[in-house]
Design a protein around this motif. Structure first.
Motif, PDB file in Angstrom:
ATOM      1  N   ASN A  92      -1.790  15.132  -4.049  1.00  0.00           N
ATOM      2  CA  ASN A  92      -2.804  14.863  -5.077  1.00  0.00           C
ATOM      3  C   ASN A  92      -3.922  15.901  -4.978  1.00  0.00           C
ATOM      4  O   ASN A  92      -4.501  16.092  -3.910  1.00  0.00           O
TER       5      ASN A  92
ATOM      6  N   MET B 129       6.132  12.285  -7.276  1.00  0.00           N
ATOM      7  CA  MET B 129       6.549  11.130  -8.063  1.00  0.00           C
ATOM      8  C   MET B 129       6.625  11.451  -9.552  1.00  0.00           C
ATOM      9  O   MET B 129       7.484  10.944 -10.258  1.00  0.00           O
TER      10      MET B 129
ATOM     11  N   LEU C 238      -9.527  13.358  -0.253  1.00  0.00           N
ATOM     12  CA  LEU C 238      -8.449  12.574   0.350  1.00  0.00           C
ATOM     13  C   LEU C 238      -8.773  12.249   1.806  1.00  0.00           C
ATOM     14  O   LEU C 238      -8.332  11.238   2.345  1.00  0.00           O
TER      15      LEU C 238
ATOM     16  N   GLY D 108     -10.304   8.931   2.048  1.00  0.00           N
ATOM     17  CA  GLY D 108      -9.312   7.869   1.894  1.00  0.00           C
ATOM     18  C   GLY D 108      -8.586   7.626   3.206  1.00  0.00           C
ATOM     19  O   GLY D 108      -8.374   6.482   3.619  1.00  0.00           O
TER      20      GLY D 108
ATOM     21  N   MET E  26       2.661   6.337  -2.633  1.00  0.00           N
ATOM     22  CA  MET E  26       3.626   7.291  -3.182  1.00  0.00           C
ATOM     23  C   MET E  26       2.983   8.063  -4.332  1.00  0.00           C
ATOM     24  O   MET E  26       3.194   9.261  -4.476  1.00  0.00           O
ATOM     25  N   GLY E  27       2.191   7.361  -5.157  1.00  0.00           N
ATOM     26  CA  GLY E  27       1.523   8.037  -6.263  1.00  0.00           C
ATOM     27  C   GLY E  27       0.139   8.548  -5.909  1.00  0.00           C
ATOM     28  O   GLY E  27      -0.261   9.625  -6.340  1.00  0.00           O
ATOM     29  N   LEU E  28      -0.605   7.777  -5.118  1.00  0.00           N
ATOM     30  CA  LEU E  28      -1.967   8.196  -4.781  1.00  0.00           C
ATOM     31  C   LEU E  28      -1.952   9.522  -4.027  1.00  0.00           C
ATOM     32  O   LEU E  28      -2.811  10.365  -4.228  1.00  0.00           O
ATOM     33  N   LEU E  29      -0.977   9.676  -3.145  1.00  0.00           N
ATOM     34  CA  LEU E  29      -0.963  10.873  -2.308  1.00  0.00           C
ATOM     35  C   LEU E  29      -0.027  11.950  -2.841  1.00  0.00           C
ATOM     36  O   LEU E  29      -0.291  13.127  -2.674  1.00  0.00           O
TER      37      LEU E  29
ATOM     38  N   SER F  16       3.710   1.617  -1.616  1.00  0.00           N
ATOM     39  CA  SER F  16       4.183   1.941  -2.954  1.00  0.00           C
ATOM     40  C   SER F  16       3.050   2.531  -3.792  1.00  0.00           C
ATOM     41  O   SER F  16       3.299   3.349  -4.673  1.00  0.00           O
ATOM     42  N   PHE F  17       1.806   2.154  -3.493  1.00  0.00           N
ATOM     43  CA  PHE F  17       0.678   2.820  -4.149  1.00  0.00           C
ATOM     44  C   PHE F  17       0.574   4.267  -3.681  1.00  0.00           C
ATOM     45  O   PHE F  17       0.380   5.186  -4.471  1.00  0.00           O
TER      46      PHE F  17
ATOM     47  N   ILE G 195       0.838  -1.187   0.000  1.00  0.00           N
ATOM     48  CA  ILE G 195       0.000   0.000   0.000  1.00  0.00           C
ATOM     49  C   ILE G 195       0.882   1.249   0.000  1.00  0.00           C
ATOM     50  O   ILE G 195       0.533   2.263  -0.614  1.00  0.00           O
TER      51      ILE G 195
ATOM     52  N   PRO H 203       1.455  12.579  -6.160  1.00  0.00           N
ATOM     53  CA  PRO H 203       1.769  12.495  -7.596  1.00  0.00           C
ATOM     54  C   PRO H 203       2.669  13.631  -8.063  1.00  0.00           C
ATOM     55  O   PRO H 203       3.478  13.444  -8.973  1.00  0.00           O
ATOM     56  N   GLY H 204       2.548  14.805  -7.416  1.00  0.00           N
ATOM     57  CA  GLY H 204       3.405  15.913  -7.834  1.00  0.00           C
ATOM     58  C   GLY H 204       4.877  15.608  -7.577  1.00  0.00           C
ATOM     59  O   GLY H 204       5.761  16.037  -8.322  1.00  0.00           O
TER      60      GLY H 204
END
Ligand code: HDD
Ligand code: HEM
Ligand code: HEM
Lengths: 454, 334
Positions: A403, A94, A408, A411, A86-89, A83-84, A81, A91-92
């Motif tokens: 993000n 990553m 959020l 989430g 990193m992008g889900l939260l 590693s997800f 979760i 993205p700017g």
């Protein structure tokens, strides 16, 4: 309808994202410590049992291996979760810097494969392989576990000391992934983390047996179960304090704002005192014990050395001082308390060649597990909150990385609920495993049923 | 082949491996869910647990591999996908937690109520997780994930016909692969009754998945015409044809009880479908976004490919050992 995206996340969403990251990282890191250090402890017990034929060692190895099966599973899923997230939260972050920190993560992926493959072999082929070969199968797990901690912390070190790239018009160019990976923060941070993993695992495992011994079970099985992990953790403790000092010097030199927050220094000056304890109220350090010239001496080896204060940077670049200061104090205090405990056991072992007998020792040892976990979390809070408001120190702000999607907060709520349930279930299952007498085999555990446990 | 193409191929290989191996592990949960009451389903559940136990973590790492390769090699694409598909990806991640943790918990539980509770969580999350992954794939395939950070409508991006079709198809594929693999496992463990059951399940699942695939194509024709053309007459069509043929051959092999051979053809059918999609979409990763435009810089790609090359030298034999060890029968039990 969704046009308001362009305005970016609300402060509540940003806060939720940060809390979600902190929760899931703070959770993962505890199990990850076991992933790093527990295979070594288990193998040690198994090897001693093989050499001496002592059944107690073999029972311990079997029991620890069963716990490892649970811990690795929750470690793997809680890491996924991350590693997800990193992008889900973020993205700017990553989308721009993913490639810069990608190399260590690629290596980490390989390490995870090795870990998972040999873990499957080690746990499930106990009865399929001859003992020696079975023990050899544990060695890749140990190597890969330590390596994966190294790799992931290099990525975090890069966030503290971003090197190895140039920026041109908002895009990264001229990336040197090796320079990014081996940035100046890498040596102290990775060493400190790997040692922390051995301390946490050792003290937590030892505290389980300390509790049993306090309840009167002082037989050889429990004494050994205490002695193996405790000895490893106790030997690491003084080294860890030395490495912590190295990390602190590093921060003083390279991240002076973080140091100022750690120590609650508001005014730049010379001959700055060291604050022990205390809280910041209205921009002033209150109730702290001051050791004159202490900080200057510790950080620069000169009692009149110059320390940069928070006044050096604009107000909106201050990290939250109290959180950072208190966490750092907590880590250092616990570090020294554990050193005292280790010294106690060391002294008795040296003079009497046995374990201490005082119940006070075991009461303290029973707390050492919780203490080392708190030190671990406090250290990470120091590092991560002390870096704020930057996600990449001095380069990108956390608020610019988050993000922009709405909701959020929800989430975060969902993730918190799941983690609460996961925590309850994990603790429950591990407690049951610890209470089973002596090493039961669950009826469906046919894979290892035939392992000759006496 | 350019460096970018090599990396893309490595990424897609990882994703394929995850679909074939990790997907089948989810499918195991699917059959666990429908195995019936505790008493009736005991043999089935035992077989599933026994087959998954040693390998699921290694299979799971393929997902990490794919995610990390994506963010390293095509960072803006990773940011676009994760930020736009925030909701289904969060749900999939939570499903992964439930699946993996509950599987491990059930294994060490001795009491029936615990086994039931953890088993239910394991099985339920095994069914929903592939659905969310499939929905994400559908969103990307139908061009609904725009480049840039968080540019899509967070609901409609994954609540749409193609996503629904792909989600259901993913669940079906997982169940089908699991049934095929488990048939052989049951046969090897001298459980002829179970092997027959799973062979039947595999046949039924195979027919249903075939039907779902055809239905999915019809959905694509209406909802994502560009991808439909690529799959039926464009660059993806030869691979799509391979997928269909392999699927049909699998049904025949199942009928003939060639349970080892059908593993190969069933996997081929699924892999060819994935590569047909890739071929149909290449060189675009997202609308108006080609791989070469958004790829990482040369040194990063070079470092990554070299590291993976070295890693493969270690991983290939290790993985072989893992699978071979548990495919072999136990030496002299009891
Ligand atoms: C068992 C755990 C443990 C113990 C006993 C200590 N630490 Fe620690 N510390 C950590 C576990 C940890 C950590 C959680 O692992 C951190 C977070 C990031 C890192 O690399 O290590 C950390 C970070 C960390 C940092 C911040 C590094 C940075 O931001 O780059 C400093 C300055 C120290 N530590 C210093 C110390 C000192 C002076 C200690 C001596 C008493 C000490 N630590 C004991
Ligand atoms: C496992 C141990 C770790 C813990 C306990 C930890 C803790 C935290 C905490 C408390 C925050 C929130 C800080 C704030 O917003 O005030 C945070 C943020 C973050 N951390 Fe860590 N961290 C850990 C390791 C790492 C590593 C290894 C990485 C990356 C490779 C990382 C990446 C991030 C990111 C991307 C954020 C969000 C941005 C930010 O708030 O700075 N962390 N972490
Ligand atoms: C200091 C911080 C961290 C350390 C020391 C660490 C270490 C480890 C270790 C040793 C494992 C494997 C053992 C186990 O499964 O229990 C693991 C699993 C994992 N970690 Fe972490 N980790 C850290 C932070 C992170 C972060 C920030 C991420 C992602 C961005 C991450 C992603 C993962 C993943 C995906 C797995 C699962 C691998 C598998 O399937 O086996 N970890 N971590």
């Amino acid at each position: 309808m969704w046009g308001f995206f362009a305005q970016g996340a609300t402060p509540a969403d940003l806060m939720a994202a940060r809390m979600q990251m902190a929760l899931s990282l703070g959770w993962h890191i505890i199990v990850a410590c076991f992933g790093v250090a527990m295979p070594a402890m288990t193998l040690l017990a198994q090897w001693r049992g093989h050499r001496t034929g002592d059944v107690h060692y073999r029972l311990l190895a079997r029991r620890w291996a069963r716990a490892m099966g649970v811990l690795f599973a929750v470690g793997a899923v809680s890491g996924t979760i991350l590693s997800f997230e990193m992008g889900l939260l973020w993205p700017g972050f990553m989308g721009t810097y993913g490639q810069v920190i990608g190399l260590p993560f690629t290596m980490e992926g390989i390490a995870f494969f090795i870990e998972a493959i040999f873990l499957g072999i080690y746990l499930y082929a106990w009865d399929r392989l001859p003992p020696r070969r079975h023990m050899l199968a544990a060695i890749p797990i140990i190597v890969a576990g330590v390596a994966s901690a190294f790799f992931v912390v290099t990525a975090n070190a890069w966030m503290n000391q971003p090197t190895g790239f140039d920026l041109a018009g908002g895009r990264v160019v001229a990336v040197d992934p090796w320079a990014a990976m081996f940035n100046p923060a890498t040596p102290p941070q990775t060493v400190h983390m790997i040692l922390a993993a051995f301390m946490v695992t050792g003290y937590v495992m030892a505290s389980v047996y300390a509790v049993a011994m306090l309840r009167g079970r002082r037989d050889r099985y429990h004494r050994l179960g205490f002695a193996i992990p405790f000895t490893i953790a106790a030997v690491v403790t003084p080294v860890q304090i030395g490495v912590g000092d190295w990390a602190a010097h590093f921060v003083a030199e390279r991240q002076p704002v973080k140091l100022a927050a750690m120590e609650g220094v508001f005014q730049t000056g010379e001959g700055v005192p060291l604050h022990v304890g205390g809280v910041v109220i209205d921009g002033e350090m209150r109730y702290a014990i001051e050791i004159p010239h202490g900080l200057s001496l510790l950080a620069t080896w000169d009692p009149n050395g110059r320390i940069m204060g928070l006044d050096h940077v604009p107000r909106d670049e201050w990290p939250p001082v109290n959180v950072v200061h208190l966490s750092f104090q907590a880590m250092v205090a616990i570090g020294f308390a554990l050193l005292g405990l280790a010294a106690w056991a060391g002294f008795i072992a040296w003079r009497r060649r046995r374990l201490p007998r005082s119940p006070w020792f075991y009461r303290a040892a029973a707390l050492s597990g919780v203490g080392s976990v708190i030190a671990l979390e406090a250290g990470w809070v120091t590092t991560e909150v002390g870096r704020q408001p930057w996600i990449v120190y001095g380069v990108q702000r956390t608020a610019d990385a988050v993000n922009p999607a709405p909701g959020l907060v929800w989430g975060f709520v969902a993730v918190s609920v799941i983690y609460a349930m996961l925590t309850v279930a994990t603790v429950y299952v591990l407690r049951r495993l610890a209470r089973d007498v002596p090493v039961p085999v669950a009826p469906q555990e046919r894979d290892v049923e035939e392992y000759p446990v006496p | 082949m350019t460096l970018v193409e090599i990396v893309l191929a490595l990424l897609w290989t990882g994703l394929t491996a995850y679909a074939l191996l990790g997907g089948a592990d989810f499918g195991g949960g699917f059959w666990d869910l429908f195995a019936g009451s505790a008493a009736r389903g005991r043999a089935t559940r035992k077989l599933i647990e026994h087959s998954l136990g040693p390998i699921w973590e290694a299979n799971h790492v393929w997902l990490i591999y794919a995610v990390v390769l994506l963010w390293t090699a095509f960072p803006p694409v990773f940011a676009a996908i994760t930020s736009s598909l925030y909701i289904p990806l969060t749900l999939a991640a939570l499903g992964i937690i439930g699946r993996g943790a509950a599987f491990a918990f059930r294994k060490v539980s001795a009491q029936l109520w615990q086994q039931r509770l953890f088993g239910a969580v394991f099985a339920f999350s095994s069914v929903v997780t592939p659905f969310f992954f499939g929905a994400c794939a559908g969103a990307i395939a139908s061009g609904r994930v725009p480049p840039g950070v968080g540019q899509a409508d967070p609901m409609r991006v994954w609540l749409n016909p193609t996503s629904a079709a792909c989600g259901v198809l993913a669940v079906g594929i997982a169940a089908y692969l699991a049934a095929v693999y488990l048939t052989r496992d049951a046969q090897r463990q001298a459980e002829p009754g179970l092997a027959e059951t799973f062979a039947l399940r595999a046949r039924v699942a195979g027919v249903i998945v075939g039907g779902l695939a055809v239905a999915g194509l019809l959905v694509l024709r209406w909802d994502a015409p560009a991808l439909f053309r690529a799959l039926t007459s464009g660059p993806g069509s030869p691979l799509a044809a391979v997928s269909v043929i392999a699927g049909l051959v699998s049904l025949v092999l199942l009928h003939r009880r060639a349970y080892l051979a059908v593993r190969v053809t069933a996997a081929l059918a699924v892999a060819a479908l994935l590569w047909a999609w890739a071929a149909g979409q290449y060189p675009y990763l997202l609308p108006d976004t080609t791989a070469a435009e958004v790829s990482a810089t040369g040194p990063v790609l070079t470092a990554m490919v070299s590291v993976l090359g070295v890693g493969a030298l270690i991983l290939a034999p290790s993985m072989w050992w893992l699978f071979a060890l548990f495919q072999r029968d136990l030496p002299a039990r009891r």
